[in-house]
Design a protein around this motif. Structure first.
Motif, PDB file in Angstrom:
ATOM      1  N   MET A  31      52.454  38.652  40.168  1.00  0.00           N
ATOM      2  CA  MET A  31      53.512  39.760  40.345  1.00  0.00           C
ATOM      3  C   MET A  31      52.816  41.021  40.625  1.00  0.00           C
ATOM      4  SD  MET A  31      56.604  40.774  40.123  1.00  0.00           S
ATOM      5  CE  MET A  31      57.277  39.145  39.374  1.00  0.00           C
ATOM      6  N   ALA A  32      51.735  40.951  40.036  1.00  0.00           N
ATOM      7  CA  ALA A  32      50.908  42.233  40.033  1.00  0.00           C
ATOM      8  C   ALA A  32      50.003  42.468  41.532  1.00  0.00           C
ATOM      9  CB  ALA A  32      49.817  42.552  39.034  1.00  0.00           C
ATOM     10  N   ALA A  33      49.960  41.064  42.103  1.00  0.00           N
ATOM     11  CA  ALA A  33      48.985  40.939  43.027  1.00  0.00           C
ATOM     12  C   ALA A  33      47.630  41.413  43.158  1.00  0.00           C
ATOM     13  CB  ALA A  33      49.569  41.891  44.505  1.00  0.00           C
ATOM     14  N   PHE A  34      47.219  41.070  41.877  1.00  0.00           N
ATOM     15  CA  PHE A  34      45.923  41.344  41.169  1.00  0.00           C
ATOM     16  C   PHE A  34      45.458  40.200  40.589  1.00  0.00           C
ATOM     17  CE2 PHE A  34      42.411  43.443  39.081  1.00  0.00           C
ATOM     18  CZ  PHE A  34      41.898  44.468  40.130  1.00  0.00           C
ATOM     19  N   PRO A  35      44.490  39.602  41.044  1.00  0.00           N
ATOM     20  CA  PRO A  35      43.874  38.488  40.323  1.00  0.00           C
ATOM     21  C   PRO A  35      43.198  38.344  39.267  1.00  0.00           C
ATOM     22  CG  PRO A  35      42.529  39.034  42.403  1.00  0.00           C
ATOM     23  CD  PRO A  35      43.607  39.739  42.448  1.00  0.00           C
ATOM     24  N   SER A  36      43.102  37.534  38.311  1.00  0.00           N
ATOM     25  CA  SER A  36      42.585  37.856  36.985  1.00  0.00           C
ATOM     26  C   SER A  36      41.082  37.634  37.281  1.00  0.00           C
ATOM     27  CB  SER A  36      42.838  36.748  35.994  1.00  0.00           C
ATOM     28  OG  SER A  36      42.450  35.367  36.667  1.00  0.00           O
ATOM     29  N   ARG A  37      40.086  38.147  36.233  1.00  0.00           N
ATOM     30  CA  ARG A  37      38.818  38.290  36.432  1.00  0.00           C
ATOM     31  C   ARG A  37      38.252  37.508  34.987  1.00  0.00           C
ATOM     32  NH1 ARG A  37      39.483  44.327  36.624  1.00  0.00           N
ATOM     33  NH2 ARG A  37      38.636  44.714  38.682  1.00  0.00           N
ATOM     34  N   ASP A  38      37.087  36.984  35.348  1.00  0.00           N
ATOM     35  CA  ASP A  38      36.364  36.103  34.221  1.00  0.00           C
ATOM     36  C   ASP A  38      35.951  37.234  33.217  1.00  0.00           C
ATOM     37  OD1 ASP A  38      34.019  37.144  35.014  1.00  0.00           O
ATOM     38  OD2 ASP A  38      33.393  35.048  35.874  1.00  0.00           O
ATOM     39  N   TRP A  39      35.574  36.621  31.602  1.00  0.00           N
ATOM     40  CA  TRP A  39      35.152  37.468  30.878  1.00  0.00           C
ATOM     41  C   TRP A  39      34.116  38.240  31.080  1.00  0.00           C
ATOM     42  CZ3 TRP A  39      37.114  40.339  27.284  1.00  0.00           C
ATOM     43  CH2 TRP A  39      36.263  40.872  26.182  1.00  0.00           C
ATOM     44  N   PRO A  40      32.994  37.829  31.804  1.00  0.00           N
ATOM     45  CA  PRO A  40      31.810  38.948  31.846  1.00  0.00           C
ATOM     46  C   PRO A  40      32.280  40.157  32.785  1.00  0.00           C
ATOM     47  CG  PRO A  40      30.954  36.516  32.132  1.00  0.00           C
ATOM     48  CD  PRO A  40      32.634  36.645  31.875  1.00  0.00           C
ATOM     49  N   ARG A  41      33.117  39.913  33.801  1.00  0.00           N
ATOM     50  CA  ARG A  41      33.651  40.741  35.042  1.00  0.00           C
ATOM     51  C   ARG A  41      34.731  41.637  34.218  1.00  0.00           C
ATOM     52  NH1 ARG A  41      34.027  37.001  40.222  1.00  0.00           N
ATOM     53  NH2 ARG A  41      31.885  37.081  40.716  1.00  0.00           N
ATOM     54  N   PHE A  42      35.518  41.116  33.483  1.00  0.00           N
ATOM     55  CA  PHE A  42      36.313  41.851  32.821  1.00  0.00           C
ATOM     56  C   PHE A  42      36.045  42.739  31.901  1.00  0.00           C
ATOM     57  CE2 PHE A  42      40.012  42.764  29.814  1.00  0.00           C
ATOM     58  CZ  PHE A  42      40.945  43.034  30.584  1.00  0.00           C
ATOM     59  N   SER A  43      35.056  42.264  30.928  1.00  0.00           N
ATOM     60  CA  SER A  43      34.517  43.336  29.943  1.00  0.00           C
ATOM     61  C   SER A  43      33.509  44.467  30.439  1.00  0.00           C
ATOM     62  CB  SER A  43      33.581  42.586  28.876  1.00  0.00           C
ATOM     63  OG  SER A  43      32.803  41.684  29.374  1.00  0.00           O
ATOM     64  N   ALA A  44      33.052  43.730  31.564  1.00  0.00           N
ATOM     65  CA  ALA A  44      32.252  44.961  32.356  1.00  0.00           C
ATOM     66  C   ALA A  44      33.052  46.002  32.863  1.00  0.00           C
ATOM     67  CB  ALA A  44      31.449  44.378  33.231  1.00  0.00           C
ATOM     68  N   HIS A  45      34.012  45.801  33.532  1.00  0.00           N
ATOM     69  CA  HIS A  45      35.031  46.541  33.970  1.00  0.00           C
ATOM     70  C   HIS A  45      35.611  47.486  33.050  1.00  0.00           C
ATOM     71  CE1 HIS A  45      38.600  48.132  36.244  1.00  0.00           C
ATOM     72  NE2 HIS A  45      39.205  47.707  35.269  1.00  0.00           N
ATOM     73  N   TRP A  46      36.074  47.034  31.889  1.00  0.00           N
ATOM     74  CA  TRP A  46      36.523  47.845  30.744  1.00  0.00           C
ATOM     75  C   TRP A  46      35.437  48.879  30.096  1.00  0.00           C
ATOM     76  CZ3 TRP A  46      40.935  49.733  29.375  1.00  0.00           C
ATOM     77  CH2 TRP A  46      42.138  49.164  29.763  1.00  0.00           C
ATOM     78  N   ALA A  47      34.173  48.372  30.081  1.00  0.00           N
ATOM     79  CA  ALA A  47      33.253  49.158  29.472  1.00  0.00           C
ATOM     80  C   ALA A  47      33.049  50.410  30.882  1.00  0.00           C
ATOM     81  CB  ALA A  47      31.863  48.364  29.526  1.00  0.00           C
ATOM     82  N   ARG A  48      32.802  50.140  31.842  1.00  0.00           N
ATOM     83  CA  ARG A  48      32.802  51.119  32.927  1.00  0.00           C
ATOM     84  C   ARG A  48      33.823  52.179  32.863  1.00  0.00           C
ATOM     85  NH1 ARG A  48      31.638  46.995  36.185  1.00  0.00           N
ATOM     86  NH2 ARG A  48      33.697  46.973  37.315  1.00  0.00           N
ATOM     87  N   ILE A  49      35.185  51.678  32.965  1.00  0.00           N
ATOM     88  CA  ILE A  49      36.118  52.758  32.759  1.00  0.00           C
ATOM     89  C   ILE A  49      36.310  53.408  31.532  1.00  0.00           C
ATOM     90  CG2 ILE A  49      37.553  51.406  34.587  1.00  0.00           C
ATOM     91  CD1 ILE A  49      39.600  50.597  32.577  1.00  0.00           C
ATOM     92  N   ARG A  50      36.017  52.833  30.516  1.00  0.00           N
ATOM     93  CA  ARG A  50      35.932  53.584  28.970  1.00  0.00           C
ATOM     94  C   ARG A  50      34.897  54.523  29.068  1.00  0.00           C
ATOM     95  NH1 ARG A  50      36.218  49.614  24.322  1.00  0.00           N
ATOM     96  NH2 ARG A  50      36.944  51.275  23.102  1.00  0.00           N
ATOM     97  N   GLN A  51      33.842  54.424  29.568  1.00  0.00           N
ATOM     98  CA  GLN A  51      32.740  55.542  29.788  1.00  0.00           C
ATOM     99  C   GLN A  51      33.032  56.726  30.732  1.00  0.00           C
ATOM    100  OE1 GLN A  51      29.328  53.232  30.997  1.00  0.00           O
ATOM    101  NE2 GLN A  51      28.873  52.269  29.078  1.00  0.00           N
TER     102      GLN A  51
END
Length: 158
Positions: A31-51
């Protein structure tokens, strides 16, 4: 039926695992046309945007449970809006109420949103909150994101 109680709050460390599980849902990623990420990529992404302190990040909570997230961030000189809602909360007015609350707190204007054209529900959520359609454009696959037609919407005033 009583509508669910929707609350926005700061993102907590423990929310990230729930966000991760929500983005693994195949129907939601289609629906979002956005693929899921594996845990290492997902957690790194959220670490970056939270900083990045200019980002406005919120957890959407429904009746005390993490239902999704909402964010605004600067991209190429424009403020963008994005959100993800777990499928269990679709069709209940949660996204519409969460966005209404978010926009009352986040008053930067204009703010833009880009949505897959086939994601009519998300377009309606934005329109109910005052966004208007700017146009649509094709997005080529970049090896991570699929090729898709996106619509762009704008909210110009508070």
């Amino acid at each position: 039926m009583t509508p669910p109680h929707v609350l926005l709050r700061e993102v907590r460390d423990e929310d990230i695992r729930v966000f991760y599980e929500q983005q693994l849902d195949l129907e939601a990623t289609q629906m979002a046309a956005f693929p899921s990420r594996d845990w290492p990529r997902f957690s790194a992404h959220w670490a970056r945007i939270r900083q990045r302190h200019s980002n406005e990040l919120r957890t959407i909570e429904v009746n005390g449970e993490v239902a999704g997230n909402m964010e605004s961030y600067e991209q190429n000189g424009r403020w963008m809006l994005g959100y993800w809602l777990g499928r269990a909360y679709w069709g209940q007015g949660v996204a519409t109420r969460a966005l209404q609350t978010f926009l009352a707190e986040f008053t930067q204007r204009p703010v833009f949103a880009q949505v897959a054209k086939h994601n009519v529900g998300s377009q309606r959520v934005l329109e109910k909150n005052g966004f208007r359609m700017l146009g649509e454009h094709a997005v080529e696959s970049d090896g991570f994101l699929p090729a898709v037609v996106e619509v762009e919407l704008i909210l110009e005033s508070v």
